[in-house]
Motif scaffolding. Structure first.
Motif, mmCIF file in Angstrom:
data_model
loop_
_atom_site.group_PDB
_atom_site.id
_atom_site.type_symbol
_atom_site.label_atom_id
_atom_site.label_comp_id
_atom_site.label_asym_id
_atom_site.label_seq_id
_atom_site.Cartn_x
_atom_site.Cartn_y
_atom_site.Cartn_z
ATOM 1 N N ASN A 53 3.874 9.238 6.132
ATOM 2 C CA ASN A 53 4.227 8.732 7.242
ATOM 3 C C ASN A 53 5.380 8.108 7.459
ATOM 4 O O ASN A 53 6.630 8.380 7.989
ATOM 5 C CB ASN A 53 3.158 7.906 8.119
ATOM 6 C CG ASN A 53 3.642 7.602 9.479
ATOM 7 O OD1 ASN A 53 4.358 8.525 10.137
ATOM 8 N ND2 ASN A 53 3.309 6.463 9.760
ATOM 9 N N LEU A 54 5.667 7.148 6.245
ATOM 10 C CA LEU A 54 6.746 6.356 6.254
ATOM 11 C C LEU A 54 7.846 7.049 5.795
ATOM 12 O O LEU A 54 9.020 7.072 6.400
ATOM 13 C CB LEU A 54 6.606 5.108 5.063
ATOM 14 C CG LEU A 54 7.761 4.119 4.680
ATOM 15 C CD1 LEU A 54 7.756 3.119 5.470
ATOM 16 C CD2 LEU A 54 7.693 3.846 3.494
ATOM 17 N N GLU A 67 -5.947 7.057 3.508
ATOM 18 C CA GLU A 67 -5.000 6.350 4.315
ATOM 19 C C GLU A 67 -3.826 5.663 3.758
ATOM 20 O O GLU A 67 -2.723 5.909 4.362
ATOM 21 C CB GLU A 67 -5.850 5.123 4.703
ATOM 22 C CG GLU A 67 -6.843 5.257 6.049
ATOM 23 C CD GLU A 67 -7.698 4.227 6.491
ATOM 24 O OE1 GLU A 67 -6.997 3.017 6.151
ATOM 25 O OE2 GLU A 67 -8.713 4.011 6.797
ATOM 26 N N ILE A 68 -4.106 5.524 2.348
ATOM 27 C CA ILE A 68 -2.609 4.904 1.752
ATOM 28 C C ILE A 68 -1.719 6.134 1.653
ATOM 29 O O ILE A 68 -0.591 5.813 1.902
ATOM 30 C CB ILE A 68 -3.277 4.429 0.169
ATOM 31 C CG1 ILE A 68 -3.826 2.898 0.447
ATOM 32 C CG2 ILE A 68 -2.102 3.963 -0.559
ATOM 33 C CD1 ILE A 68 -4.775 2.463 -0.572
ATOM 34 N N ASN A 70 0.791 -1.297 -0.057
ATOM 35 C CA ASN A 70 -0.170 -0.050 0.179
ATOM 36 C C ASN A 70 0.890 1.051 0.072
ATOM 37 O O ASN A 70 0.490 2.217 -0.604
ATOM 38 C CB ASN A 70 -1.017 -0.135 1.260
ATOM 39 C CG ASN A 70 -2.152 -0.875 1.054
ATOM 40 O OD1 ASN A 70 -2.537 -1.239 -0.167
ATOM 41 N ND2 ASN A 70 -2.902 -1.221 1.998
ATOM 42 N N GLU A 71 2.065 1.432 0.755
ATOM 43 C CA GLU A 71 2.847 2.468 0.927
ATOM 44 C C GLU A 71 3.536 2.658 -0.723
ATOM 45 O O GLU A 71 3.558 3.774 -0.966
ATOM 46 C CB GLU A 71 3.876 2.242 1.666
ATOM 47 C CG GLU A 71 3.448 2.253 3.302
ATOM 48 C CD GLU A 71 4.400 1.418 4.303
ATOM 49 O OE1 GLU A 71 4.208 1.797 5.716
ATOM 50 O OE2 GLU A 71 5.219 0.908 3.806
ATOM 51 N N ASN A 114 -1.393 8.682 3.460
ATOM 52 C CA ASN A 114 -1.018 9.335 4.815
ATOM 53 C C ASN A 114 0.107 7.996 5.094
ATOM 54 O O ASN A 114 1.055 8.517 5.621
ATOM 55 C CB ASN A 114 -2.170 9.438 5.673
ATOM 56 C CG ASN A 114 -3.050 10.689 5.743
ATOM 57 O OD1 ASN A 114 -2.176 11.633 5.252
ATOM 58 N ND2 ASN A 114 -4.121 10.628 5.779
ATOM 59 N N SER A 115 -0.092 6.829 4.890
ATOM 60 C CA SER A 115 0.876 6.050 5.291
ATOM 61 C C SER A 115 2.200 6.187 4.626
ATOM 62 O O SER A 115 3.139 5.943 5.296
ATOM 63 C CB SER A 115 0.292 4.435 5.166
ATOM 64 O OG SER A 115 0.303 4.168 3.684
ATOM 65 N N SER A 116 2.209 6.404 3.510
ATOM 66 C CA SER A 116 3.310 6.834 2.521
ATOM 67 C C SER A 116 4.070 8.017 3.084
ATOM 68 O O SER A 116 5.221 7.710 3.131
ATOM 69 C CB SER A 116 2.919 6.906 1.192
ATOM 70 O OG SER A 116 2.147 5.956 0.781
ATOM 71 N N GLU A 139 9.577 7.278 9.299
ATOM 72 C CA GLU A 139 10.634 6.227 9.479
ATOM 73 C C GLU A 139 11.896 6.480 8.938
ATOM 74 O O GLU A 139 12.884 6.063 9.495
ATOM 75 C CB GLU A 139 9.766 4.908 8.860
ATOM 76 C CG GLU A 139 10.314 3.670 9.273
ATOM 77 C CD GLU A 139 9.537 2.528 8.980
ATOM 78 O OE1 GLU A 139 10.114 1.329 8.790
ATOM 79 O OE2 GLU A 139 8.126 2.595 8.923
#
Lengths: 398, 363
Positions: free
Chosen positions: A331-332, A324-325, A238-239, A327-329, A336
């Motif tokens: 965030n990564l 969501e997808i 997904n990311e 946002n997760s990218s 991270e």
């Protein structure tokens, strides 16, 4: 006299117009279509996949690959190339190179040390794909045979193109563009990662091609995230899609959303992300507008698709899934890895040079990880496919 | 008839002399010094470079029956005129050596990278000497034919690259200071408008339709600059300044991206032939200038002797390109720092002295 002069000239010219210096006959060339770079004990192991090998020439059929992989070892890529050449009776010819695979271990040490040889080599066209191998040696990818393509390198190259159009889980990065991104200010590169699924050793054998289920196959479903030239880690499925959406590098995307306790799916096409960076009190803020055209391809729950309100709800579900997808990218990349793989720094550098001069030094460590985002997702659900209703709803009505 | 030339042929000569520096020199200077701001430098140098062009055209018309060497002797007397001519010939010889080195270096580094330079030099020496011995008319016609071939290749290049232009690569605009941009434009002029001094070896009376000369030279000059600008635009916008800076000949590497209709690809070797045409024509015409110098200054009337001297000079100069520049690192350093000053001082200095001499009527 004039005739004699002409004859002498023709005679002299015949010595220099016989062809190129150091020419090679086609039979003497080992046409290389794939290169893999691994690192072992601080030495480079370079593998060349030769496409015009003669093995099985007499009894080959379409499913059998006439390829061979040669390996060489050295402190530098060129030394490994010479070592490899000493085992190979032909001269490697890299003008038809399709793909270069760099192993995860090698990429984690930094790719700058590896890219020079192929950039400097005048024979190399620099317009081939570059990918990473994940959880396996890069050479193993070159050795994994496919029943659908004649050469493993072609298998990788075609997988890249089809994946870009259908799944968007890949970065189509050509060698020279990848190096350009390493050199640019305010952007870090990403590269697709290839894994081998199944029995790696059995997949190298031509026996596996005779079976209806190949022993192993390659899978491209992840992206490796770099900071400068060093691989930091990987993005999940997904990311990966999210990164490609934000980088405007998607063909079509299959989006799954929860629907009661089941799932529904939509194919998104014409996905565009427009990015705007505004400064509020000298602090950059990124505004993203993501637009896509969706087509409902599967719905396994009870919904009345002839009700506009229901369609609107479904659309909202897909929009929130996409958000969501994305946002997760973000965030990564922000938290991270602290790596600006979206090129927002590059955008500021290009459009607001004065501001960039003040942000440049702190960009990767402080400014990018704390960037604020304003994301607006809009999907227009224009098609429902051949069905007007869902199966569940139709059964209920009956 | 052997020494006659038409203005269309002069047009093609101007075009090729200016564009012969497009590969390996102009793009290198602009990208190395001011990267994506190079287009501004090219526009400034186009405007500034018009001044010497106008002076050249004025000098050509001043005594229509005289070539450059005769004019100098007429203006400054036999001895000082000959000295001045010899200085200019050193300048022309520098151009020949530089362009011929650029030509052979391009070929041996990009096409025939295992071929010794000397072999490539030898291949070019034969047609160059042949053309020289045939005279101005044949040089003019050859130049025009090569110009047409080059134009076709240029159109194909534009068609193949136009779709890949990314204007974002020109940003940020004015990242370099205006001083740097202006300095770069001054560095470009010695390789673009100043080499046109070679045209002065043609007496005005030998030009067939001389009334169109000014117009055609100016148009050729402006159009060549548009092509120079286009070359830089393609290099920067397709490759990006970072990658362009890495390559020895980014103009050649950008041709690797040419794709026309998805089926005309891998044609960079063919498309780059036009640069070889340009550099070849410039070298031939430069040697023709030296031939006229030998003929006028040393009053060599016998054709056989003149031909023999020209053959020897040509071979020495063309071979010298291989001896003078040991590597392209050395030639690049000279292209950037030494050669522009040397060329500017000699050619501009001479032309200005000549102009002042004419205006003050001290002859």
């Amino acid at each position: 006299m004039k005739k004699a002069k002409i004859l002498v000239t023709i005679f002299l010219l015949s010595f220099i117009l016989t062809g190129c210096w150091n020419y090679h006959e086609l039979n003497d060339l080992a046409i290389t279509t794939g290169i893999a770079i691994d690192v072992k004990d601080d030495k480079y192991i370079v593998s060349y996949m030769i496409a015009n090998a003669k093995k099985n020439e007499s009894d080959s059929n379409n499913s059998e690959a006439n390829t061979v992989v040669y390996k060489g070892e050295g402190n530098s890529i060129s030394a490994a190339y010479i070592d490899l050449n000493s085992k190979n009776p032909k001269v490697p010819y890299i003008s038809h190179l399709e793909v270069i695979i760099i192993s995860e271990d090698a990429a984690r040490q930094g790719v700058n040390k590896m890219v020079d040889f192929l950039m400097r080599n005048p024979e190399s066209r620099k317009e081939f794909y570059v990918v990473l191998s994940k959880n396996t040696e890069a050479s193993a990818i070159l050795e994994t045979l496919s029943p659908l393509e004649a050469f493993p390198s072609e298998n990788v190259a075609k997988n890249i193109v089809s994946n870009q159009n259908d799944q968007s889980t890949i970065v189509v990065e050509q060698y020279s563009d990848f190096i350009s991104k390493i050199l640019k200010e305010g952007v870090n590169p990403v590269l697709s990662g290839i894994e081998i699924e199944g029995d790696e050793e059995a997949g190298k054998s031509e026996e596996s091609l005779k079976s209806s289920t190949p022993s192993s196959s390659i899978k491209i479903d992840t992206i490796g995230i770099f900071k400068d030239d060093i691989l930091l880690g990987w993005a999940n499925h997904n990311e990966t899609i999210g990164i490609n959406i934000l980088n405007n590098e998607v063909g079509s995307v299959l989006l799954e959303a929860k629907c009661d306790d089941q799932y529904m799916a939509s194919t998104l096409t014409n996905v565009t992300t427009s990015t705007d960076i505004v400064f509020e009190n000298d602090i950059p803020k990124v505004s993203l507008k993501i637009n896509a055209e969706g087509a409902l391809v599967e719905i396994n729950c009870k919904r009345n698709l002839e009700d506009e309100k229901v369609i609107e709800e479904i659309k909202k579900d897909f929009e929130s899934t996409l958000l969501e997808i994305v946002n997760s990218s973000i965030n990564l990349a922000q938290n991270e890895y602290k790596s600006d793989i979206f090129g927002y720094g590059d955008m500021i550098h290009k459009n607001n040079l004065e501001k960039w001069k003040t942000l440049k030094d702190s960009w990767d460590e402080t400014t990018f990880p704390n960037l604020e985002f304003d994301i607006n997702v809009k999907i227009s659900l224009s098609s429902k496919g051949s069905f007007e209703q869902t199966i569940m709803e139709a059964k209920n009505e009956r | 008839m052997k020494d006659k030339i038409s203005t269309l042929q002069i047009f093609s000569l101007c075009w090729q002399i200016i564009l012969s520096s497009a590969i390996g020199i102009i793009t290198y200077i602009t990208i190395f010094t001011v990267k994506q701001d190079g287009w501004i430098s090219i526009i400034i140098s186009c405007i500034l470079g018009l001044i010497p062009i106008i002076l050249y055209l004025y000098l050509m018309k001043f005594r229509p029956e005289m070539n450059f060497m005769e004019l100098n002797e007429y203006l400054f007397g036999k001895i000082f005129g000959k000295i001045l001519n010899s200085i200019i010939v050193i300048l022309i010889a520098s151009y020949i050596i530089l362009y011929f080195y650029d030509l052979t270096n391009f070929i041996t580094s990009q096409y025939l990278h295992k071929t010794p330079n000397i072999f490539v030099i030898f291949i070019f020496i034969i047609p160059i000497i042949y053309l020289l011995l045939q005279g101005l008319n044949v040089i003019g016609r050859t130049s025009f034919i090569l110009f047409i071939f080059g134009l076709i290749l240029l159109i194909l290049t534009i068609m193949g690259l136009i779709g890949q232009v990314d204007i974002n690569n020109f940003k940020p605009v004015l990242e370099n200071s205006f001083g740097d941009i202006f300095n770069t434009s001054l560095t470009i002029i010695p390789y673009t408008s100043l080499p046109l001094i070679m045209l002065l070896c043609i007496p005005h009376k030998n030009i067939i339709d001389a009334n169109k000369l000014n117009k055609r030279v100016i148009i050729a000059y402006l159009m060549s600059f548009i092509i120079l600008l286009l070359a830089l635009i393609f290099v920067i916008s397709v490759l990006g300044p970072e990658l362009a800076l890495l390559y020895q000949f980014p103009e050649f590497h950008v041709l690797k991206r040419v794709s026309i209709g998805g089926f005309i690809e891998r044609v960079e070797s063919t498309l780059s032939l036009r640069w070889i045409f340009y550099m070849f024509t410039t070298v031939v015409f430069g040697l023709y200038f030296i031939m006229q110098y030998v003929k006028t200054t040393f009053q060599v009337r016998k054709k056989n002797i003149l031909n023999f001297i020209v053959i020897i000079i040509s071979i020495i100069l063309l071979m010298a390109s291989n001896w003078i520049f040991k590597s392209n690192t050395q030639s690049n350093a000279m292209i950037l720092k030494v050669i522009p000053i040397f060329l500017s001082v000699i050619s501009l200095g001479t032309i200005i002295i000549m102009f002042i001499r004419i205006k003050t009527k001290r002859y």
